[in-house]
Design a protein around this motif. Structure first.
Motif, PDB file in Angstrom:
ATOM      1  N   GLY A  18       0.810  -1.214   0.000  1.00 52.41           N
ATOM      2  CA  GLY A  18       0.000   0.000   0.000  1.00 52.41           C
ATOM      3  C   GLY A  18       0.839   1.258   0.000  1.00 52.41           C
ATOM      4  O   GLY A  18       0.519   2.244  -0.685  1.00 52.41           O
ATOM      5  N   LEU A  19       1.910   1.253   0.760  1.00 50.76           N
ATOM      6  CA  LEU A  19       2.824   2.394   0.775  1.00 50.76           C
ATOM      7  C   LEU A  19       3.513   2.554  -0.571  1.00 50.76           C
ATOM      8  O   LEU A  19       3.633   3.664  -1.101  1.00 50.76           O
ATOM      9  CB  LEU A  19       3.876   2.221   1.868  1.00 50.76           C
ATOM     10  N   ARG A  20       3.946   1.417  -1.153  1.00 47.91           N
ATOM     11  CA  ARG A  20       4.640   1.496  -2.443  1.00 47.91           C
ATOM     12  C   ARG A  20       3.719   2.085  -3.514  1.00 47.91           C
ATOM     13  O   ARG A  20       4.146   2.866  -4.366  1.00 47.91           O
ATOM     14  CB  ARG A  20       5.125   0.118  -2.885  1.00 47.91           C
ATOM     15  N   ALA A  21       2.430   1.712  -3.464  1.00 43.93           N
ATOM     16  CA  ALA A  21       1.474   2.262  -4.425  1.00 43.93           C
ATOM     17  C   ALA A  21       1.306   3.763  -4.211  1.00 43.93           C
ATOM     18  O   ALA A  21       1.306   4.543  -5.174  1.00 43.93           O
ATOM     19  CB  ALA A  21       0.124   1.548  -4.290  1.00 43.93           C
ATOM     20  N   LEU A  22       1.184   4.191  -2.957  1.00 47.06           N
ATOM     21  CA  LEU A  22       0.983   5.613  -2.672  1.00 47.06           C
ATOM     22  C   LEU A  22       2.182   6.441  -3.122  1.00 47.06           C
ATOM     23  O   LEU A  22       2.019   7.551  -3.652  1.00 47.06           O
ATOM     24  CB  LEU A  22       0.721   5.813  -1.178  1.00 47.06           C
ATOM     25  N   ILE A  23       3.379   5.915  -2.935  1.00 49.52           N
ATOM     26  CA  ILE A  23       4.585   6.616  -3.392  1.00 49.52           C
ATOM     27  C   ILE A  23       4.523   6.837  -4.895  1.00 49.52           C
ATOM     28  O   ILE A  23       4.798   7.938  -5.396  1.00 49.52           O
ATOM     29  CB  ILE A  23       5.845   5.812  -3.018  1.00 49.52           C
ATOM     30  N   SER A  24       4.150   5.801  -5.624  1.00 47.49           N
ATOM     31  CA  SER A  24       4.113   5.927  -7.084  1.00 47.49           C
ATOM     32  C   SER A  24       3.073   6.938  -7.527  1.00 47.49           C
ATOM     33  O   SER A  24       3.298   7.690  -8.485  1.00 47.49           O
ATOM     34  CB  SER A  24       3.859   4.562  -7.726  1.00 47.49           C
ATOM     35  N   TYR A  25       1.939   7.002  -6.840  1.00 46.54           N
ATOM     36  CA  TYR A  25       0.904   7.976  -7.197  1.00 46.54           C
ATOM     37  C   TYR A  25       1.374   9.401  -6.902  1.00 46.54           C
ATOM     38  O   TYR A  25       1.135  10.325  -7.678  1.00 46.54           O
ATOM     39  CB  TYR A  25      -0.392   7.702  -6.438  1.00 46.54           C
ATOM     40  N   MET A  26       2.038   9.582  -5.756  1.00 47.53           N
ATOM     41  CA  MET A  26       2.463  10.927  -5.359  1.00 47.53           C
ATOM     42  C   MET A  26       3.610  11.445  -6.226  1.00 47.53           C
ATOM     43  O   MET A  26       3.771  12.658  -6.409  1.00 47.53           O
ATOM     44  CB  MET A  26       2.889  10.940  -3.883  1.00 47.53           C
ATOM     45  N   LYS A  27       4.410  10.541  -6.791  1.00 50.98           N
ATOM     46  CA  LYS A  27       5.491  10.959  -7.685  1.00 50.98           C
ATOM     47  C   LYS A  27       4.959  11.679  -8.918  1.00 50.98           C
ATOM     48  O   LYS A  27       5.666  12.497  -9.519  1.00 50.98           O
ATOM     49  CB  LYS A  27       6.310   9.748  -8.122  1.00 50.98           C
ATOM     50  N   ASP A  28       3.732  11.392  -9.302  1.00 55.69           N
ATOM     51  CA  ASP A  28       3.122  12.062 -10.445  1.00 55.69           C
ATOM     52  C   ASP A  28       2.656  13.479 -10.107  1.00 55.69           C
ATOM     53  O   ASP A  28       2.293  14.244 -11.002  1.00 55.69           O
ATOM     54  CB  ASP A  28       1.920  11.258 -10.957  1.00 55.69           C
TER      55      ASP A  28
END
Length: 259
Positions: A18-28
């Protein structure tokens, strides 16, 4: 223009999907710095470390994302935010996001949630903050269903700002073959956990207890987070950390306390 700085944290631990997914979304959306617990901290609430030392080390969890600074912290979710703001970050973040939690933090769960406590800690420091949770406890949960809603909520928060003293508790229902119906601003449903302790005995003859329980919804309102989730909507509950029951102050002033 300088990109917004987004602090990302959680309570499931720095390797949690879940954290890894959130990081990828926030990078955008902006520049990302991660400060997260080195091990799962679910149910820690707003606990902080007082009787032992804290450590934080820079780590590389995703070899394909070395441009994002990540720190693994030995403390609680609230510790992670405190350490990030006071020691690790070079400038104040524009937003703190916590999650994506594996499992619901709707209704009474917000009281126990390490995910939300991390967001609340940021809010106490005057930083807009949002906690995100997906109502799926599986380690292999499909977080992709939450991407659009999460990005939309974050963009709106950055564009419009957030009221002082308020953080957002966002829960996303588990959906499989149907799309999310939308986003609803809600109130927290009245509910509790009907708990019991399962008593067991270990091989040495010593008794121990395992906490179990059932979620008990006491609220039939159609304006609650639980109603929204059960009907396929993302729930957004504005949550305050001023715990004063302002509506009863006048009643309490009628007590004969100074005679």
């Amino acid at each position: 223009m300088e990109k917004p700085l987004i602090l990302v944290t959680n309570d499931d631990g720095i390797t949690a999907p879940g954290l890894r997914a959130l990081i990828s979304y926030m990078k955008d959306i902006g520049d990302v710095v991660v400060v997260a617990p080195d091990s799962p901290q679910s149910g820690m609430g707003h606990a902080i470390t007082l009787d032992s030392t804290l450590t934080a080390k820079e780590v590389i969890i995703d070899p394909d994302n070395t441009e994002t600074k990540e720190y693994s912290c030995s403390g609680t979710p609230a510790d992670c935010v405190k350490l990030a703001l006071q020691v690790l970050l070079t400038r104040k973040p524009d937003l703190c996001v916590s999650g994506i939690n594996h499992g619901s933090n709707a209704s009474i769960n917000v009281i126990y949630s390490g995910t939300m406590s991390a967001a609340i800690e940021a809010g106490i420091e005057g930083i807009p903050a949002i906690g995100f949770s997906l109502c799926d406890y599986s380690w292999k949960a499909n977080f992709g269903t939450a991407e659009k809603a999460i990005k939309q909520i974050v963009q709106e928060a950055l564009t419009n700002g957030m009221p002082k003293g308020v953080v957002l508790n966002v829960n996303i229902p588990k959906v499989t073959n149907t799309p999310l119906k939308g986003v609803k601003i809600c109130r927290q449903a009245r509910a509790n956990w009907k708990e019991k302790f399962d008593k067991r005995t270990n091989p040495m003859g010593k008794d121990y207890y395992w906490l179990t329980g059932e979620f008990e919804l006491l609220d039939k309102g159609e304006d609650t987070d639980e109603w929204a989730l059960s009907n396929g909507f993302v729930s957004v509950v504005p949550t305050q950390f001023d715990l004063t029951a302002h509506h009863v102050i006048q009643d309490l002033n009628s007590w004969n306390l100074n005679e």
